[in-house]
Design a protein around this motif. Structure first.
Motif, PDB file in Angstrom:
ATOM      1  N   GLU A   1       0.825  -1.200   0.000  1.00 14.40           N
ATOM      2  CA  GLU A   1       0.000   0.000   0.000  1.00 14.40           C
ATOM      3  C   GLU A   1       0.865   1.258   0.000  1.00 14.40           C
ATOM      4  O   GLU A   1       0.590   2.219  -0.735  1.00 14.40           O
ATOM      5  CB  GLU A   1      -0.934   0.008   1.212  1.00 14.40           C
ATOM      6  CG  GLU A   1      -2.025  -1.036   1.168  1.00 14.40           C
ATOM      7  CD  GLU A   1      -1.554  -2.422   1.595  1.00 14.40           C
ATOM      8  OE1 GLU A   1      -2.371  -3.359   1.573  1.00 14.40           O
ATOM      9  OE2 GLU A   1      -0.367  -2.565   1.963  1.00 14.40           O
TER      10      GLU A   1
ATOM     11  N   TRP B   1       2.371   1.726  -3.358  1.00 14.89           N
ATOM     12  CA  TRP B   1       1.377   2.223  -4.316  1.00 14.89           C
ATOM     13  C   TRP B   1       1.172   3.736  -4.163  1.00 14.89           C
ATOM     14  O   TRP B   1       1.083   4.474  -5.135  1.00 14.89           O
ATOM     15  CB  TRP B   1       0.063   1.488  -4.097  1.00 14.89           C
ATOM     16  CG  TRP B   1      -1.043   1.915  -5.018  1.00 14.89           C
ATOM     17  CD1 TRP B   1      -2.115   2.675  -4.711  1.00 14.89           C
ATOM     18  CD2 TRP B   1      -1.160   1.589  -6.407  1.00 14.89           C
ATOM     19  NE1 TRP B   1      -2.910   2.861  -5.816  1.00 14.89           N
ATOM     20  CE2 TRP B   1      -2.343   2.196  -6.878  1.00 14.89           C
ATOM     21  CE3 TRP B   1      -0.393   0.842  -7.304  1.00 14.89           C
ATOM     22  CZ2 TRP B   1      -2.782   2.096  -8.187  1.00 14.89           C
ATOM     23  CZ3 TRP B   1      -0.822   0.733  -8.619  1.00 14.89           C
ATOM     24  CH2 TRP B   1      -1.996   1.356  -9.051  1.00 14.89           C
TER      25      TRP B   1
ATOM     26  N   LEU C   1       2.131   2.443 -13.746  1.00 18.62           N
ATOM     27  CA  LEU C   1       0.947   2.138 -12.943  1.00 18.62           C
ATOM     28  C   LEU C   1       0.522   0.687 -13.115  1.00 18.62           C
ATOM     29  O   LEU C   1       0.127   0.020 -12.146  1.00 18.62           O
ATOM     30  CB  LEU C   1      -0.196   3.077 -13.329  1.00 18.62           C
ATOM     31  CG  LEU C   1      -0.068   4.521 -12.828  1.00 18.62           C
ATOM     32  CD1 LEU C   1      -1.124   5.399 -13.459  1.00 18.62           C
ATOM     33  CD2 LEU C   1      -0.179   4.576 -11.308  1.00 18.62           C
ATOM     34  N   ARG C   2       0.584   0.174 -14.328  1.00 19.71           N
ATOM     35  CA  ARG C   2       0.210  -1.216 -14.558  1.00 19.71           C
ATOM     36  C   ARG C   2       1.166  -2.168 -13.823  1.00 19.71           C
ATOM     37  O   ARG C   2       0.746  -3.131 -13.193  1.00 19.71           O
ATOM     38  CB  ARG C   2       0.190  -1.512 -16.052  1.00 19.71           C
ATOM     39  CG  ARG C   2      -1.186  -1.363 -16.667  1.00 19.71           C
ATOM     40  CD  ARG C   2      -1.181  -1.768 -18.130  1.00 19.71           C
ATOM     41  NE  ARG C   2      -0.512  -0.764 -18.942  1.00 19.71           N
ATOM     42  CZ  ARG C   2      -1.120   0.327 -19.392  1.00 19.71           C
ATOM     43  NH1 ARG C   2      -2.376   0.548 -19.113  1.00 19.71           N
ATOM     44  NH2 ARG C   2      -0.479   1.214 -20.122  1.00 19.71           N
TER      45      ARG C   2
ATOM     46  N   SER D   1       0.688  -2.077 -10.047  1.00 21.85           N
ATOM     47  CA  SER D   1      -0.461  -2.840  -9.572  1.00 21.85           C
ATOM     48  C   SER D   1      -0.065  -4.284  -9.274  1.00 21.85           C
ATOM     49  O   SER D   1      -0.442  -4.853  -8.245  1.00 21.85           O
ATOM     50  CB  SER D   1      -1.584  -2.792 -10.620  1.00 21.85           C
ATOM     51  OG  SER D   1      -2.679  -3.563 -10.215  1.00 21.85           O
ATOM     52  N   ALA D   2       0.724  -4.866 -10.186  1.00 16.96           N
ATOM     53  CA  ALA D   2       1.172  -6.250  -9.977  1.00 16.96           C
ATOM     54  C   ALA D   2       2.219  -6.337  -8.871  1.00 16.96           C
ATOM     55  O   ALA D   2       2.180  -7.242  -8.035  1.00 16.96           O
ATOM     56  CB  ALA D   2       1.732  -6.808 -11.281  1.00 16.96           C
TER      57      ALA D   2
ATOM     58  N   CYS E   1       2.778  -4.285  -6.347  1.00 15.70           N
ATOM     59  CA  CYS E   1       2.314  -3.901  -5.013  1.00 15.70           C
ATOM     60  C   CYS E   1       1.251  -4.849  -4.465  1.00 15.70           C
ATOM     61  O   CYS E   1       1.197  -5.100  -3.257  1.00 15.70           O
ATOM     62  CB  CYS E   1       1.748  -2.482  -5.038  1.00 15.70           C
ATOM     63  SG  CYS E   1       2.957  -1.205  -5.440  1.00 15.70           S
ATOM     64  N   PHE E   2       0.385  -5.384  -5.340  1.00 18.32           N
ATOM     65  CA  PHE E   2      -0.763  -6.150  -4.856  1.00 18.32           C
ATOM     66  C   PHE E   2      -0.888  -7.525  -5.496  1.00 18.32           C
ATOM     67  O   PHE E   2      -1.826  -8.262  -5.195  1.00 18.32           O
ATOM     68  CB  PHE E   2      -2.062  -5.367  -5.116  1.00 18.32           C
ATOM     69  CG  PHE E   2      -2.048  -4.000  -4.515  1.00 18.32           C
ATOM     70  CD1 PHE E   2      -1.950  -3.819  -3.149  1.00 18.32           C
ATOM     71  CD2 PHE E   2      -2.110  -2.879  -5.330  1.00 18.32           C
ATOM     72  CE1 PHE E   2      -1.932  -2.552  -2.595  1.00 18.32           C
ATOM     73  CE2 PHE E   2      -2.101  -1.601  -4.785  1.00 18.32           C
ATOM     74  CZ  PHE E   2      -2.003  -1.440  -3.413  1.00 18.32           C
ATOM     75  N   GLY E   3       0.039  -7.854  -6.410  1.00 20.92           N
ATOM     76  CA  GLY E   3      -0.038  -9.136  -7.081  1.00 20.92           C
ATOM     77  C   GLY E   3       0.447 -10.271  -6.201  1.00 20.92           C
ATOM     78  O   GLY E   3       0.775 -10.084  -5.026  1.00 20.92           O
TER      79      GLY E   3
END
Length: 651
Positions: A524, A527, A585-586, A589-590, A592-594
């Motif tokens: 988090e 991100w 950003l793409r 996403s992976a 940080c949260f993948g």
């Protein structure tokens, strides 16, 4: 109502040209398919205004627009003359070696090629390559455009193998930089060019594959109304002709010809060549029918006369020409409402004041940025405009004029102009009659632009964007434009101080904290760091390009829309940054949260570092730094060296 003769006032000082508004107007002309008759006079008038105002940045942008427009209309002497003027201006502005120089060289070379001067074109393309290698990043799409144009020159000189090599180089850059390759207009155009060259070299299977991919991109992306679609259709027609599918070729050539006619008229080389090809295809189709042959039998032995095309008759980059809308944009609707109802009301009821009242649409709202669409129409939209008066005039007629404005038709072109949310009423209203100082005080807290560095720093960029966006439809007195223009004239010291701050945030959030937060397993926080990086880079792009030509970074939800639009404009800084940020950003996403992909993290950190290296190179190109240091915190001292204000230097 009291009538009086307007008194003489000092002439307003020269104001910078609102380039964004000019280009939106040009987009609207093309969207309305009025390019053949209206585009050239429109740009010529805007260029004359830029010359009167002494706005060299606007002159350069408009000259480059004219180079492409004249070329598309087969006015080759005019195109060459405009390109020479642009190159002279680049030198006088001290832009030699910059991305603006490279782009102007590309446009000039393309003008020479179209004018039948291949040797001059080759020399300019070579010079452009030399400058572009230093000024552009390795995945800058303008570099792909340069290779695409070189391929055309090579084809015209019958060097088809080299043309193919140039196109493959272009395709490599485009695919590496594309956010969505299956909907990318530039990739579609390059596929068309590859198909034509491949046919010439006898590589029919490759050609067919390229044609299919090109058409799939245009059709799947909903780009059939784009003028560039003519290139794909004509390329497909040529492909059909070469394999003996004459009936299909006729259908496609007719479609291409219709697009060219609608967008650019019939008095140009593109129309003539396509019409000639259509006639030949029709003759072959008739002959095949008379002989009783099936429509698709018998490949043609016609020598290929097709030359790769960057865009059939396109005078603007593909992404800069919007597809036709079924609904008017907010600005278009406002302008039409003003012309049909507002202006006549002023001239009939306030003849002594009409020469002193400004009209337009500026302020908050997606329609003022030109980003509105069907989704926007669920609140606070509809036909309406602003009328801006001096304090003296507002005291005399403001209330009466507001009553007359309120009495204008409630519905226009089927759209209700009644506001729908509380914030659009009363003190927060966005349209109607305003005193100039009060209008700007409502938006910014200042009746006119700040005069001190401290005051400028108190204003956020989204506020400044709202103060300078939109369009002025009429301002015969010049009082409103003088205040509006003052908000675009942020001092260099303040700009460089903000640039330094953005460099610090990019370094701190992106280069330092993203990897540290990921090391801690705090996705988090990582991100949020990426979010700070994104905002800082977006702001930096606008600050480096300059408020007088680019405006300011708007409200957060329009960051990417604004970056995409600015990236397509001549002379903009860091045009590839929007693609870099999208990919960051793409990947974030992976990462940080993948499910813990180490590859996503490595690619994320690599993309951030690549973007920072591009920023460092841009600082060098603009003379703000002599250092190649890519850890951007260390670039701040170089930028600060250009600040003369002691207070700003000490921040």
């Amino acid at each position: 109502m009291t009538s009086r003769t307007p008194d003489a006032r000092p002439a307003a000082p020269p104001q910078p040209v609102d380039v964004a508004a000019v280009l939106r107007g040009l987009d609207a002309i093309f969207a309305a398919h009025d390019g053949p008759t209206r585009a050239a006079p429109y740009l010529q008038e805007a260029l004359a205004d830029a010359e009167r105002q002494g706005d060299d940045g606007a002159r350069l942008t408009l000259l480059n627009e004219l180079v492409g427009l004249y070329r598309s209309q087969s006015l080759h002497d005019d195109s060459v003359m405009a390109s020479r003027s642009a190159l002279t201006l680049v030198e006088s502005m001290g832009l030699t070696g910059t991305d603006a120089h490279a782009t102007t060289l590309i446009n000039a070379a393309t003008a020479m090629r179209a004018a039948g001067r291949p040797d001059d074109a080759r020399a300019l393309y070579s010079q452009a390559l030399s400058v572009a290698d230093a000024a552009f990043g390795p995945t800058d799409r303008r570099l792909a455009g340069l290779h695409n144009n070189l391929s055309i020159l090579c084809s015209e000189r019958q060097d088809h193998a080299q043309a193919l090599a140039e196109l493959r180089a272009a395709m490599s850059i485009l695919e590496a930089s594309s956010v969505d390759p299956e909907r990318d207009l530039d990739i579609a155009t390059t596929c068309t060019n590859l198909a034509l060259v491949s046919f010439t070299l006898g590589q029919h299977e490759d050609a067919a594959r390229y044609v299919d991919r090109s058409l799939a991109i245009y059709q799947d992306g909903g780009h059939e109304d784009d003028p560039h679609y003519a290139s794909a259709v004509a390329g497909h027609a040529e492909a059909c002709f070469r394999v003996g599918r004459y009936a299909d070729a006729v259908t496609m050539y007719r479609q291409a010809l219709a697009i060219i006619t609608e967008c650019y008229g019939a008095d140009n080389d593109y129309y003539a060549v396509t019409a000639e090809n259509l006639a030949e295809a029709e003759a072959e189709a008739a002959a095949a029918a008379a002989a009783g042959a099936a429509p698709g039998t018998g490949p043609s032995d016609r020598p290929s006369t097709a030359t790769p095309v960057t865009a059939a008759a396109a005078s603007r980059p593909a992404a800069a020409v919007p597809t036709t809308r079924t609904l008017d944009s907010g600005l278009d609707l406002a302008r039409a409402f003003w012309e049909e109802h507002g202006r006549p009301m002023l001239e009939s009821r306030y003849p002594a004041y009409s020469g002193r009242i400004a009209a337009g649409l500026v302020g908050h709202g997606s329609e003022c940025y030109g980003f509105d669409d069907a989704i926007s129409r669920d609140h606070d939209t509809g036909p309406g405009f602003c009328l801006w008066l001096t304090a003296e005039d507002h005291a005399e007629i403001g209330a009466a004029l507001q009553a007359d404005y309120d009495a204008l038709p409630r519905t226009f072109r089927g759209v209700d102009r009644t506001p729908t949310t509380p914030r659009a009423h009363g003190a927060g209203r966005r349209v109607g009659v305003f005193e100039i100082g009060a209008f700007y005080e409502q938006i910014t807290g200042y009746r006119q632009a700040p005069t001190t560095a401290h005051e400028w720093l108190m204003l956020d960029e989204a506020t400044l964007a709202a103060a300078t966006d939109g369009a002025v439809f009429a301002d015969p007195h010049g009082a409103f434009s003088a205040v509006r223009g003052s908000f675009t004239r942020m001092s260099r010291d303040v700009r460089w101080a903000l640039v330094s701050r953005r460099l610090g945030m990019i370094s701190q959030a992106g280069q330092y904290n993203v990897p540290r937060m990921l090391d801690r397993g705090d996705g988090e926080a990582a991100w949020l760091s990426v979010g700070e990086l994104t905002r800082a880079v977006a702001s930096l792009v606008f600050l480096l390009t300059g408020p007088s030509s680019a405006g300011y970074l708007p409200y957060y939800k329009w960051h990417f829309a604004a970056l995409r639009r600015l990236s397509r404009r001549m002379g903009s800084s860091l045009p590839g940054a929007v693609d870099d940020l999208s990919e960051i950003l793409r990947l974030a996403s992976a990462a940080c949260f993948g499910p813990g992909s180490p590859d996503a993290r490595a690619r994320l950190e690599e993309r951030i570092e690549r973007l920072c290296a591009t920023i460092a190179a841009e600082l060098q190109a603009r003379g703000l730094s002599s250092s190649g240091e890519t850890f951007l915190e260390r670039q701040r001292e170089h930028v600060a060296a250009h600040i003369t204000d002691p207070w700003l230097k000490a921040l």
